[in-house]
Design a protein around this motif. Structure first.
Motif, short mmCIF file in Angstrom:
data_model
loop_
_atom_site.label_atom_id
_atom_site.label_comp_id
_atom_site.label_asym_id
_atom_site.label_seq_id
_atom_site.Cartn_x
_atom_site.Cartn_y
_atom_site.Cartn_z
N MET B 199 -27.60 -13.14 -19.85
CA MET B 199 -28.58 -14.81 -20.96
C MET B 199 -26.92 -14.55 -21.64
N ARG B 200 -26.25 -15.68 -21.72
CA ARG B 200 -25.14 -15.88 -23.44
C ARG B 200 -25.66 -15.42 -24.45
N ILE B 201 -25.55 -14.33 -24.81
CA ILE B 201 -25.74 -13.70 -26.09
C ILE B 201 -24.54 -12.49 -26.92
N PRO B 202 -24.09 -12.54 -27.99
CA PRO B 202 -22.84 -11.86 -28.40
C PRO B 202 -23.29 -10.81 -28.83
N GLY B 203 -22.71 -10.15 -29.27
CA GLY B 203 -22.66 -9.11 -30.49
C GLY B 203 -23.71 -8.23 -30.52
N LEU B 204 -24.45 -7.66 -31.38
CA LEU B 204 -25.36 -6.93 -31.39
C LEU B 204 -27.16 -7.11 -30.73
N GLY B 205 -27.03 -8.67 -30.23
CA GLY B 205 -28.03 -9.11 -29.71
C GLY B 205 -28.09 -8.35 -28.59
N GLY B 206 -26.75 -8.82 -27.87
CA GLY B 206 -26.38 -9.04 -26.75
C GLY B 206 -26.48 -7.04 -26.06
#
Lengths: 383, 383
Positions: B199-206
């Motif tokens: 999944m493309r999900i940046p930052g803390l979510g990643g």
């Protein structure tokens, strides 16, 4: 010729001296003007600002002077425009009854006897039934939705249209967020408990309660505490934890009910006399518009921040019993609310026009916020 | 004596002529300045405004120029200050890569090579881990709460404190509201389905997704559509219906999941170089502060208004399948989020300081919004 020359030179010198005095005086006047215009400035004198006309406005409010929360928006607005205009637009704030009575605000701004006012649109529903949509209506839009509707859903255009005949330009000027259902000395366990309930609840909420068998009474804020204490009324709504705690309702009421079905996101209004607004140069007009927008945001921020800790204090320090209105009660109140909208829309074309727009936006908001804001509130409680 | 007089008179005349020229020139310069300063004015010249120094700022952004929603705040800010200052503060907006790369915004403002920037604080988490709290963190505050925390919960003071070493003054400059969880080509029915999810999900979510067994990948916005289409990734988050519909994700993804646990109320930032801000006179400083506040409000209003109709179009016109992340998935993601906060707080004292304040406000918000905003959303669906 020397004699003639002798006669001419002093005349030329006098002429030049005169011209010098005049030009120097012009320069001095220009400079002096700048100090008058910047009488309350905070630094732009050093920038050489000068010769601006100063506008002095009176702003009357429906709240007592400096009333916490509701009253802060008018003070903020006054400060914002003063700071940004370097004192070119001075707005003096008057509390209720200082210049005009609380419910005289609209007429005072309309007539131009004052330039601006701060209050709530639903106070004028006797004059303009559709005005209720610009404050809050039972089971209507919450704060975020109200702001979205006004700025991007056609709300502001409709608001301006219905106030135009009164010579008034409205701006959103604060929001309380969703309110609490109120303070009760009677338990509400079913729709039967609404019958005979004597409650202080103004506006459409009061009409809905009446339809459900209750008695909506009108009591000024100053007499509410005693009315609850002595049992003259069984219940009263006010605002939310921040204002209610300060009022002391926790001392005279048993139950604190939620949610505030009757006022889910009350928008306050900053109203400006049309001629007064149009007399301003464009930069001051922009300041009025943007200062009201900042004041609108600030009030919701303040309530959001302060309701939090006030609720904690009510529950933890004062032992306030917080209760939820039962589903069947909410469903009945919603049914009666919708009946009232439909009936009023059938009688009043302006109400109908605003209602249709508001309702369409509300249906979309309901669908989207079900999977966004509401779903998120639920998700973050996941264990 | 006549000869001497003859010699002196012309000298006096020349002297006076010279003085006249100088004073007249001073007057002319003052007047000329006013026309330069008011080159873009809308009316205050007739008020006699003059001689204001003009400040010209460059504002660089992390978004493409005129990007819908996210990019509008910088344009609005520029327009607001220009209108209010009568052109005394001109802010020229540059999109990503026009002057500096998207992720060079912070450094450019810090060094003073530009005066202002617009972006999101969490882009700078490599430099300042605590910056994430000033945009949005998984299971954190929503938009209304962020605004309340910043203005009345100590948030703004902490933000200024952590940016001070970088010579930057931050202002909230927009909010997306709660985002959507994203577009998926894999069904998420249990925590098992997160394993191996690309999944493309940046930052803390990643980071959270990685902990749950997924693979967080970083792909620039421009390549996302193709990456979803070709199956390079299984899922991507973006913003919400308004932006996502324009992007066309509905054409390359099967499911649109909610709620946006990873970005519940993303605040954008307007950052200003400290010296540039302090060089402004107080009235222009007030305009910068209040224009950013109005731009902050406006973006949330725009998303609130436009997400509504975009969701309707996605579902009704494009047949988008909207799905909710299951409870056990949300609970696991929340558990890992809190682990990451605790671990980072143990390593980074600044992160710890901001986290403690943010968390305390969040706990109060959670308690109050459970009986206010969330309870109201539920109540108005009563039948």
């Amino acid at each position: 010729m020397t004699t003639q020359t002798k006669n001419i030179y002093p005349a030329i010198i006098l002429l030049l001296l005169g011209a010098l005095v005049i030009v120097f005086a012009m320069l001095a006047m220009d400079r002096a003007d700048s100090y008058v215009a910047n009488g309350e400035s905070h630094g732009s004198q050093s920038e050489g600002g000068k010769t601006h006309k100063v506008y002095e406005w009176s702003l009357v409010t429906t709240w007592p002077k400096d009333f916490p929360g509701l009253g802060s928006a008018a003070n903020n607005f006054s400060r914002y425009v003063n700071d940004m205009s370097n004192g070119r637009l001075k707005v003096k704030v008057f509390g209720a009854n200082e210049l005009v009575p609380a419910l005289g605000v609209f007429d005072a701004v309309s007539s131009g006897s004052v330039q601006a006012g701060h209050g709530a649109a639903y106070y004028w529903k006797g004059k303009i039934p559709a005005s209720v949509f610009f404050t809050s209506v039972p089971f209507g839009l919450n704060a975020q939705e109200m702001n979205g509707w006004l700025a991007y859903g056609g709300g502001n255009e409709l608001w301006r249209e219905i106030y135009a005949p009164f010579n008034i330009i409205p701006f959103a000027g604060g929001n309380t967020g969703v309110q609490m259902a109120g303070w009760f000395n009677r338990e509400i366990n079913s729709v039967e408990d609404l019958k005979g309930l004597k409650m202080r609840i103004p506006g459409l909420g009061g009409e809905v309660l009446t339809r459900a068998g209750g008695t909506a009474v009108s009591i000024p804020g100053g007499e509410l505490y005693t009315a609850m204490q002595t049992g003259v009324i069984d219940a009263t709504e006010w605002v939310g934890p921040y204002n209610d705690l300060a009022f002391g309702f926790q001392q005279v009421a048993k139950y604190y009910y939620y949610p505030g079905w009757h006022e889910p996101g009350s928008t306050l209004e900053l109203i400006v006399n049309k001629e007064a607004f149009e007399a301003l140069p464009a930069d001051l007009q922009a300041m009025v518009e943007l200062a009201s927008r900042a004041a609108n945001q600030d009030m919701l921020d303040e309530y959001t921040g302060r309701n939090n800790s006030a609720l904690e204090e009510l529950v933890n320090t004062h032992g306030t019993q917080v209760r939820r209105l039962p589903d069947d009660v909410l469903a009945l109140l919603k049914k009666y609310s919708e009946e009232i909208y439909e009936e009023t829309a059938a009688k009043d074309p302006t109400f109908n026009k605003v209602y249709k727009n508001y309702k369409a936006f509300g249906e979309q908001s309901k669908a989207y916020h079900l999977i966004s804001e509401e779903a998120y509130y639920k998700a973050r409680r996941a264990n």
